[in-house]
Design an enzyme around this catalytic site. Structure first.
Site, PDB file in Angstrom:
ATOM      1  N   SER A 124       0.916  -1.253   0.149  1.00 37.14           N
ATOM      2  CA  SER A 124      -0.083   0.077  -0.043  1.00 37.14           C
ATOM      3  C   SER A 124       0.879   1.301   0.110  1.00 37.14           C
ATOM      4  O   SER A 124       1.751   1.294  -0.772  1.00 37.14           O
ATOM      5  CB  SER A 124      -0.939  -0.113   0.993  1.00 37.14           C
ATOM      6  OG  SER A 124      -2.128   0.896   1.289  1.00 37.14           O
TER       7      SER A 124
ATOM      8  N   ASP B  83      -9.770  -5.408  -4.826  1.00 38.85           N
ATOM      9  CA  ASP B  83      -8.961  -4.223  -4.139  1.00 38.85           C
ATOM     10  C   ASP B  83      -9.531  -2.880  -4.863  1.00 38.85           C
ATOM     11  O   ASP B  83      -8.953  -2.429  -5.804  1.00 38.85           O
ATOM     12  CB  ASP B  83      -7.377  -4.369  -4.499  1.00 38.85           C
ATOM     13  CG  ASP B  83      -6.761  -3.104  -3.493  1.00 38.85           C
ATOM     14  OD1 ASP B  83      -7.416  -2.334  -3.075  1.00 38.85           O
ATOM     15  OD2 ASP B  83      -5.547  -3.535  -3.224  1.00 38.85           O
TER      16      ASP B  83
ATOM     17  N   HIS C 278      -7.534  -5.828  -0.541  1.00 40.18           N
ATOM     18  CA  HIS C 278      -6.332  -4.898  -0.345  1.00 40.18           C
ATOM     19  C   HIS C 278      -5.661  -5.491   0.895  1.00 40.18           C
ATOM     20  O   HIS C 278      -6.190  -5.924   1.904  1.00 40.18           O
ATOM     21  CB  HIS C 278      -6.750  -3.356   0.219  1.00 40.18           C
ATOM     22  CG  HIS C 278      -5.698  -2.669   0.064  1.00 40.18           C
ATOM     23  ND1 HIS C 278      -4.723  -2.214  -1.048  1.00 40.18           N
ATOM     24  CD2 HIS C 278      -5.240  -1.713   1.269  1.00 40.18           C
ATOM     25  CE1 HIS C 278      -3.891  -1.481  -0.852  1.00 40.18           C
ATOM     26  NE2 HIS C 278      -3.982  -0.983   0.820  1.00 40.18           N
TER      27      HIS C 278
END
Length: 337
Positions: free
Chosen positions: A180, A279, A312
């Protein structure tokens, strides 16, 4: 008499995840989604995880630290061999999470014994208290500190040297990575390494970008058009880097912005980009980034893997799942091929 009651005046809520930040009228804030901290495991007689971990100070000013992980060399066949070094940058939108949190500690307890690598998980300063580019400076300083062990001359000069790196680290196999926001940091560190030498002329052999965070002022792929005042990416960015030149099209977030340096200058020998099909936060951007690197003329080896049925950073929330096992296997192959 003025009231001294502490009240909430604002919140940053990320859809599907929850409240990242909560702001109070006395100028303080808290992080409701922050995973609890978990202590390292060093000389613990109850340790059954086949690894040791410890926390180290890299710099006092600014404050930069890291959690190091070393596989249990007495139970592996690598006791007399040098191990790859994997410098890792955690995620959390530049705003939350920690190298010392249960979330990351839990993943590395699973990963390190299988991977047979030394992990240096960097604790960089968080926004909004320390706006960007602080995290990039801290992460580069941490990588410099790691590389300086190849010369046994610490960088910064007042830093302590780390025996695990000196005795067990292979400085011909240094990797960087993150998830991320940490994947974004890894990209920017690789770009800097393309123009600036590390101590001992250490090279980054590979970069691992897991669901990396990128964005721009325009949508890509199947992203919907969302006005900035309602766009969670804009909200996070404005808190993380309120003075960013170019706003959300700053090259650290938009790697193909008009004033961004060419991706052909990435300072690593190979790269693997991980994506997740469900995601909603970054899936289209990860494809966008991968395609941009592929078209840039960069001479390194580029790989891409997408887990279609996951969201995610699924590997952090479910470190024992079959899909996480697949992710770890691919990552281990990348680090040892």
């Amino acid at each position: 008499m003025a009231s001294t009651t502490k009240t909430v005046i604002d919140e940053l809520v990320v859809p599907h995840l929850g409240t990242f930040l909560r702001f109070y009228n006395d100028g303080t804030l808290d992080r409701p989604l922050q995973s609890p901290f978990e202590p390292p495991m060093l000389d613990d007689p109850n340790n059954t995880c086949q690894l040791s971990s410890k926390d180290v100070i890299i710099s006092h000013n600014p404050t930069i630290s890291a959690r190091l992980y070393l596989p249990n060399l007495t139970t592996n066949s690598v006791a007399d061999n040098k191990l790859p070094i994997f410098v890792y940058f955690h995620g959390g939108g530049f705003l939350i999470e920690s190298a010392f949190s249960k979330l990351y500690h839990g993943f590395f307890k699973t990963f390190v014994p299988q991977a047979n690598v030394i992990v240096v998980s960097v604790e960089y300063r968080l926004a909004p208290e320390n706006p960007l580019p602080a995290c990039y400076h801290d992460s580069w300083a941490a990588l410099q500190w790691v590389a300086s062990h190849s010369t046994k001359i610490p960088c910064p000069s007042n830093a302590e040297t780390e025996p695990w790196l000196i005795n067990h680290g292979d400085f011909n196999r240094v990797f960087i990575g993150g998830d991320s926001a940490g994947g974004n940091i890894a990209h920017n560190i690789a770009m800097r390494a393309g123009t600036e030498a590390l101590p001992g002329d250490v090279k980054i052999l590979g970069a691992v970008l897991t669901h990396p965070a990128f964005y721009s002022s325009y949508p890509v792929g199947s992203e919907p058009i969302v006005e900035p005042e309602n766009n969670i990416h804009f909200k996070i960015w404005n808190l993380a880097y309120p003075s960013a030149p170019g706003g959300i099209d700053n090259p650290v977030l938009n790697p193909v912005a008009p004033d961004a340096p060419s991706l052909a200058g990435l300072g690593c020998g190979k790269m693997i980009v991980f994506n997740a099909g469900k995601d909603w936060l970054v899936r289209e951007r990860v494809v966008w980034y991968y395609e941009a690197v592929k078209k840039s003329g960069w001479k390194g080896k580029l790989e891409y893997f997408e887990q279609e049925d996951e969201g995610h950073v699924y590997h952090l929330f479910n470190p024992q799942s079959e899909n996480t096992k697949r992710y770890i296997n691919l990552l281990v192959s990348f680090l040892h091929e």
